[in-house]
Write an enzyme that holds these catalytic residues in place. Structure first.
Site, PDB file in Angstrom:
ATOM      1  CD  GLU A 115      -6.849   6.309   3.066  1.00  0.00           C
ATOM      2  OE1 GLU A 115      -7.420   5.261   2.750  1.00  0.00           O
ATOM      3  OE2 GLU A 115      -6.349   7.083   2.221  1.00  0.00           O
ATOM      4  CB  CYS A 116      -0.955   8.167   5.778  1.00  0.00           C
ATOM      5  SG  CYS A 116       0.857   8.142   5.890  1.00  0.00           S
TER       6      CYS A 116
END
Length: 436
Positions: free
Chosen positions: A327-328
């Protein structure tokens, strides 16, 4: 029965977090059990809340969560004496289009739960106008009740007197006024507050804030203004499916942005979480059936991550047989390379072709609704996921198979789709809930 309040303000940067931490610690020092929550998608403040109260804090979000999920999450305050929900941005600030149960505004949570709002007002550069702002916020939405005001950064006794008189004339209680006191300011970084775990002196900082606020705010009057609240029996309304049974979770200063309610929901569903530290050159546990790399600040540690051969080779070996998701910041580390703020390019894991750069900052911010075009751990094609994106990287390349069709809160299509290659997947948004 707990005394419940929402702490909000007309805008960001007024002092909501500092006041929340100070009140929480001051009441804890009096022997009260204090439970905090964070309204909105901020994933940094809950760690500060936990440092102040000794109890885990979680996010509640009206755009991404329905009423059952929010009721379930706040029920953790059932044994508390005081419950505080810290808002985000200004009291009524949210997105233009309604989500699951609201627009993401703090006012949604206040109205939904029936908790009155303690308003933080910074009257710098004004006097009686501060009362007009407070009165406007009080009267803007019928279902939101104002408990009163704490003034922050008051310039002088004369300044305080002018503002107090105007607020009293407007029928708004003033519980205290804080003079400017730079020593209790919390450090900033481009995503907001520096993480609590990075603050070696965080306990002393919160203690000083609590002492300062207790000296200038009538804590008993604030408690009397709170709503008496007992949670209704709430079934687990969280729409969260764990990505696997045994989850290797990257967890250190570079990988710390994961919503607390997500981890709790995974555990509640029977999953086991096995943390490891990429910064310590650790590989994911070989007995895990999935690896998850959350966001954080990998750009501050890019050289170290690139040099940690055991982590990178272990991650690649893991991905040969089992799924890996980022994520990210975790997504960036799964990519081919990351260029730091100084323009130095660092080789990452290479499981995806993504390339990102912090040499030229570009803000990506907002809620995301994604419909999966390819599977990712825990979710099949067609599933709709709600999350939030916030980073300052420039995306140089995102060449792999698109993971999802992604929309912002207004329904506009977002160019950053996330990626899939083999068993590796990644998204720029942080998952909050499934959309059912």
């Amino acid at each position: 029965m707990a005394a419940a309040l929402v702490i909000s303000a007309p805008a960001s940067g007024v002092g909501k977090t500092t006041l929340t931490l100070a009140l929480a610690r001051a009441w804890r020092n009096r022997g009260l059990n204090v439970q905090c929550f964070k309204s909105g998608p901020d994933y940094i403040d809950p760690a500060f809340h936990a440092a102040a109260t000794g109890r885990a804090s979680v996010n509640v979000d009206s755009w991404a969560m329905d009423g059952a999920a929010i009721a379930h999450l706040v029920s953790r305050g059932a044994d508390a004496d005081v419950v505080l929900a810290e808002g985000s941005m200004g009291l009524f600030d949210g997105v233009a289009a309604r989500g699951v149960s609201g627009t993401g505004a703090t006012a949604d949570i206040a109205e939904m739960l029936g908790w009155p709002v303690l308003l933080v007002i910074d009257p710098s550069g004004q006097a009686q106008t501060a009362a007009a702002i407070a009165a406007g916020l009080r009267d803007y939405r019928a279902g939101v009740r104002l408990a009163g005001v704490v003034l922050n950064r008051v310039a002088s006794p004369r300044h305080e007197d002018l503002v107090r008189r105007a607020l009293n004339d407007a029928g708004i209680a003033v519980f205290g006024a804080l003079p400017r006191h730079a020593e209790i300011s919390l450090p900033k970084r481009h995503l907001g507050l520096v993480q609590a775990e990075e603050q070696a002196e965080i306990g002393k900082l919160i203690d000083e804030a609590a002492r300062f606020v207790a000296e200038h705010v009538d804590l008993d009057a604030v408690l009397r203004s709170a709503a008496g609240w007992s949670p209704h029996a709430a079934a687990n309304g969280l729409n969260v499916t764990p990505p696997g049974q045994r989850i290797a979770l990257a967890r250190d200063a570079a990988f710390s942005f994961v919503y607390p309610h997500m981890l709790e929901a995974w555990r509640a569903a029977g999953a086991e979480i096995v943390p490891f530290s990429p910064l310590a050159d650790e590989a994911p546990d070989a007995s895990a059936d999935v690896c998850w790399l959350p966001g954080g600040y990998p750009e501050l540690h890019a050289g170290r991550i690139a040099a940690n051969a055991r982590f990178r080779s272990g991650l690649r070996a893991f991905a040969e047989t089992r799924p890996v998701h980022g994520e990210c910041g975790g997504y960036m580390v799964l990519g081919a390379a990351l260029t730091d703020a100084d323009g130095v390019r660092h080789e990452m894991a290479g499981l995806l072709g993504l390339e990102t750069s912090f040499a030229k900052r570009r803000m990506h911010l907002g809620y995301r609704l994604a419909e999966l075009a390819a599977p990712m751990p825990g979710h099949e094609v067609g599933v709709r996921l709600r999350g939030h994106e916030f980073h300052y990287s420039t995306i140089l390349a995102e060449p792999d198979t698109p993971l999802a069709v992604v929309h912002d809160a207004t329904g506009a299509v977002i160019a950053e789709t996330g990626s899939r290659r083999g068993r590796a997947t990644g998204t720029f948004f942080h998952l909050i809930a499934e959309d059912r």
